[in-house]
Write an enzyme that holds these catalytic residues in place. Structure first.
Site, PDB file in Angstrom:
ATOM      1  N   THR A  81      42.913  33.712  41.988  1.00  0.00           N
ATOM      2  CA  THR A  81      42.298  35.060  41.077  1.00  0.00           C
ATOM      3  C   THR A  81      42.057  35.777  42.323  1.00  0.00           C
ATOM      4  OG1 THR A  81      40.142  33.923  41.281  1.00  0.00           O
ATOM      5  CG2 THR A  81      41.556  33.366  39.435  1.00  0.00           C
ATOM      6  N   CYS A  82      41.101  36.845  41.776  1.00  0.00           N
ATOM      7  CA  CYS A  82      40.556  37.774  42.779  1.00  0.00           C
ATOM      8  C   CYS A  82      39.639  37.052  43.869  1.00  0.00           C
ATOM      9  CB  CYS A  82      39.941  39.149  42.122  1.00  0.00           C
ATOM     10  SG  CYS A  82      40.859  40.071  41.211  1.00  0.00           S
ATOM     11  N   ASN A  83      39.028  35.953  43.124  1.00  0.00           N
ATOM     12  CA  ASN A  83      37.866  35.409  44.217  1.00  0.00           C
ATOM     13  C   ASN A  83      38.294  33.809  44.607  1.00  0.00           C
ATOM     14  OD1 ASN A  83      36.058  37.634  43.950  1.00  0.00           O
ATOM     15  ND2 ASN A  83      35.816  36.835  41.871  1.00  0.00           N
ATOM     16  N   ARG A  84      39.602  33.549  44.426  1.00  0.00           N
ATOM     17  CA  ARG A  84      39.762  32.368  44.972  1.00  0.00           C
ATOM     18  C   ARG A  84      41.146  31.896  44.947  1.00  0.00           C
ATOM     19  NH1 ARG A  84      36.381  29.268  42.962  1.00  0.00           N
ATOM     20  NH2 ARG A  84      35.264  30.943  41.767  1.00  0.00           N
TER      21      ARG A  84
ATOM     22  N   SER B   7      31.824  31.726  39.714  1.00  0.00           N
ATOM     23  CA  SER B   7      32.488  32.981  39.987  1.00  0.00           C
ATOM     24  C   SER B   7      31.297  33.870  40.637  1.00  0.00           C
ATOM     25  CB  SER B   7      32.704  33.624  38.631  1.00  0.00           C
ATOM     26  OG  SER B   7      33.667  32.887  37.833  1.00  0.00           O
TER      27      SER B   7
ATOM     28  N   GLU C 155      31.370  35.506  34.092  1.00  0.00           N
ATOM     29  CA  GLU C 155      32.275  36.531  33.810  1.00  0.00           C
ATOM     30  C   GLU C 155      33.622  35.877  32.727  1.00  0.00           C
ATOM     31  OE1 GLU C 155      35.706  36.547  35.269  1.00  0.00           O
ATOM     32  OE2 GLU C 155      35.876  35.437  36.855  1.00  0.00           O
TER      33      GLU C 155
ATOM     34  N   GLY D  94      45.925  51.523  38.387  1.00  0.00           N
ATOM     35  CA  GLY D  94      45.896  50.261  37.455  1.00  0.00           C
ATOM     36  C   GLY D  94      45.659  50.489  35.906  1.00  0.00           C
ATOM     37  N   ALA D  95      46.264  49.591  35.132  1.00  0.00           N
ATOM     38  CA  ALA D  95      46.187  49.795  33.783  1.00  0.00           C
ATOM     39  C   ALA D  95      46.232  48.326  33.210  1.00  0.00           C
ATOM     40  CB  ALA D  95      47.357  50.570  33.391  1.00  0.00           C
ATOM     41  N   GLY D  96      46.001  47.376  33.936  1.00  0.00           N
ATOM     42  CA  GLY D  96      45.883  46.101  33.375  1.00  0.00           C
ATOM     43  C   GLY D  96      44.385  45.667  32.654  1.00  0.00           C
TER      44      GLY D  96
END
Length: 417
Positions: free
Chosen positions: A46-49, A103, A108, A183-185
């Protein structure tokens, strides 16, 4: 449970610059190349791991070598920023991750879906077996329970929400600001939603696929287009937020940003880079009136999140402990199954032998009396098996082997002295 392991890097152990090098590229191919590291493998990125969950890990050093090769970095540098946990601690770590308690922003809402997607991808690749299936099913159950029964997820509890909070701290009132979103996600839509809640009503959404940008723009009454419009739109943006990961090179480089700042005649730009890999070249920090914040900077913004949710966090920890114990008990019982079958079969074989001998010696017994004798002996065997079976369900591998030797003699022998 000692055969479970997790090895990885997170926002707590490694900077974004290192994590993004591991996260670059196709995760399906990364998972495929990692399958030889253990009997079962799930990759959670993920963004953080960036974490590998493994069962029957063959060699811890091989995992570090694999990560070093993927990141094209020195192995020792990877080790310095990695963590490893085994057994119950590895299982509890996944429970904390999937419940968003580990997180960047505690509570989150996206992480459970990301863990579920990682698990699904591993299922499709064939890298999940019975053990990691049991672990991830348990993790998803406890994360759902925590989400539904505690207050840990209430409020602004996403990275997008933290980025919006940061923009509000910098500008104060946001209703006069123009926002450019790359971005559009899902993350981009969350960011737009949070900014709308703070008064922003002027958005431009750019995306590699213009049709997706148009869909998000329609929901916020904004403008849209493809990424080729970036140079033209950037000078008009007070806030530029990137929620689309860079593909080999930054979406927003120093040259483009410097040109936009000259057009703005000194008016500042806040650049919120919540993409991993990062989409804004960190060197834009050198440009006057550009204020860039990436995932590492957001850690400082959200450092008080856990403190504000302390009581709920402790309640969640108790729920995770209970889930961990249930998983442990289930794993032990499952692993004890073959030994329990062997022990019970040894007892039942002796019972059948004893019944046959008694029926030969007591030929005068009626059919009803023989049936009573059979039921009585089998009931006695069940009672004698109760304690050994319960002990086996709670035993470790060494204990099971000892009990197998004591209670389950080799085929052909009985239990008589």
């Amino acid at each position: 449970m000692n055969r479970y392991a997790v090895i990885g890097l997170s926002h707590k152990s490694a900077p974004t610059s290192l994590r993004e090098r591991l996260q670059a590229g196709e995760l399906a191919s990364a998972l495929e190349s990692a399958r030889g590291l253990a009997e079962e493998v799930v990759l959670v990125s993920t963004c953080n791991r960036f974490e590998l969950y493994l069962h029957d890990l063959r060699d811890e050093n091989a995992v570090y070598d694999w990560m070093a090769a993927r990141a094209r970095m020195d192995r020792d540098h990877i080790i310095d920023h990695s963590f490893v946990r085994y057994g119950r601690n590895a299982c509890k770590h996944l429970f904390f991750v999937s419940s968003s308690l580990d997180s960047l922003v505690v509570g989150e809402t996206q992480i459970r879906g990301q863990v579920k997607e990682s698990y699904r991808l591993a299922q499709e690749s064939g890298s999940v077996g019975a053990y990691l299936h049991r672990l991830f099913q348990s993790a998803l159950r406890v994360s759902k329970e925590i989400s539904e029964t505690t207050g840990v997820g209430r409020g602004s509890v996403s990275v997008a929400g933290a980025a919006a909070d940061l923009a509000e701290r910098i500008f104060g009132e946001l209703h006069q600001n123009r926002v450019l979103v790359l971005g559009a996600g899902e993350t981009a839509e969350l960011l737009v939603t949070h900014l709308q809640g703070r008064g922003v009503d002027r958005f431009v959404i750019l995306n590699r696929t213009p049709a997706r940008a148009a869909e998000l723009a329609a929901r916020c009454d904004g403008e849209s287009g493809g990424l080729e419009r970036l140079v033209a739109e950037l000078p008009h943006a007070d806030i530029v937020a990137t929620a689309a990961a860079a593909d080999g090179k930054p979406l927003l480089d120093v040259k483009t940003m410097r040109k936009a700042i000259r057009s703005r005649r000194g008016r500042p730009v806040v650049a919120l880079d919540i993409a991993v890999p990062r989409a804004i070249d960190p060197r834009v920090d050198q440009i006057d009136n550009v204020y860039r914040y990436d995932m590492d900077a957001l850690a400082a913004v959200t450092k008080d999140a856990l403190r504000h949710r302390r009581s709920e966090f402790l309640r969640c920890c108790s729920m995770i402990d209970s889930a961990s114990l249930r998983l442990d008990a289930g794993a032990r019982a499952g692993e004890a199954g073959p030994t329990i079958v062997a022990v019970e079969e040894a007892y039942r074989a002796t019972a059948r032998q004893t019944i046959a001998e008694l029926e030969r010696k007591l030929e005068s017994l009626t059919g009803e009396e023989r049936e009573v004798m059979r039921r009585s002996i089998n009931r006695l065997i069940s009672r004698l098996l109760h304690l050994p079976k319960r002990a086996l369900r709670n035993s470790n591998e060494e204990e099971r082997e000892m009990m197998r030797r004591v209670f389950a003699p080799p085929s052909g022998e009985d239990l008589e002295p």
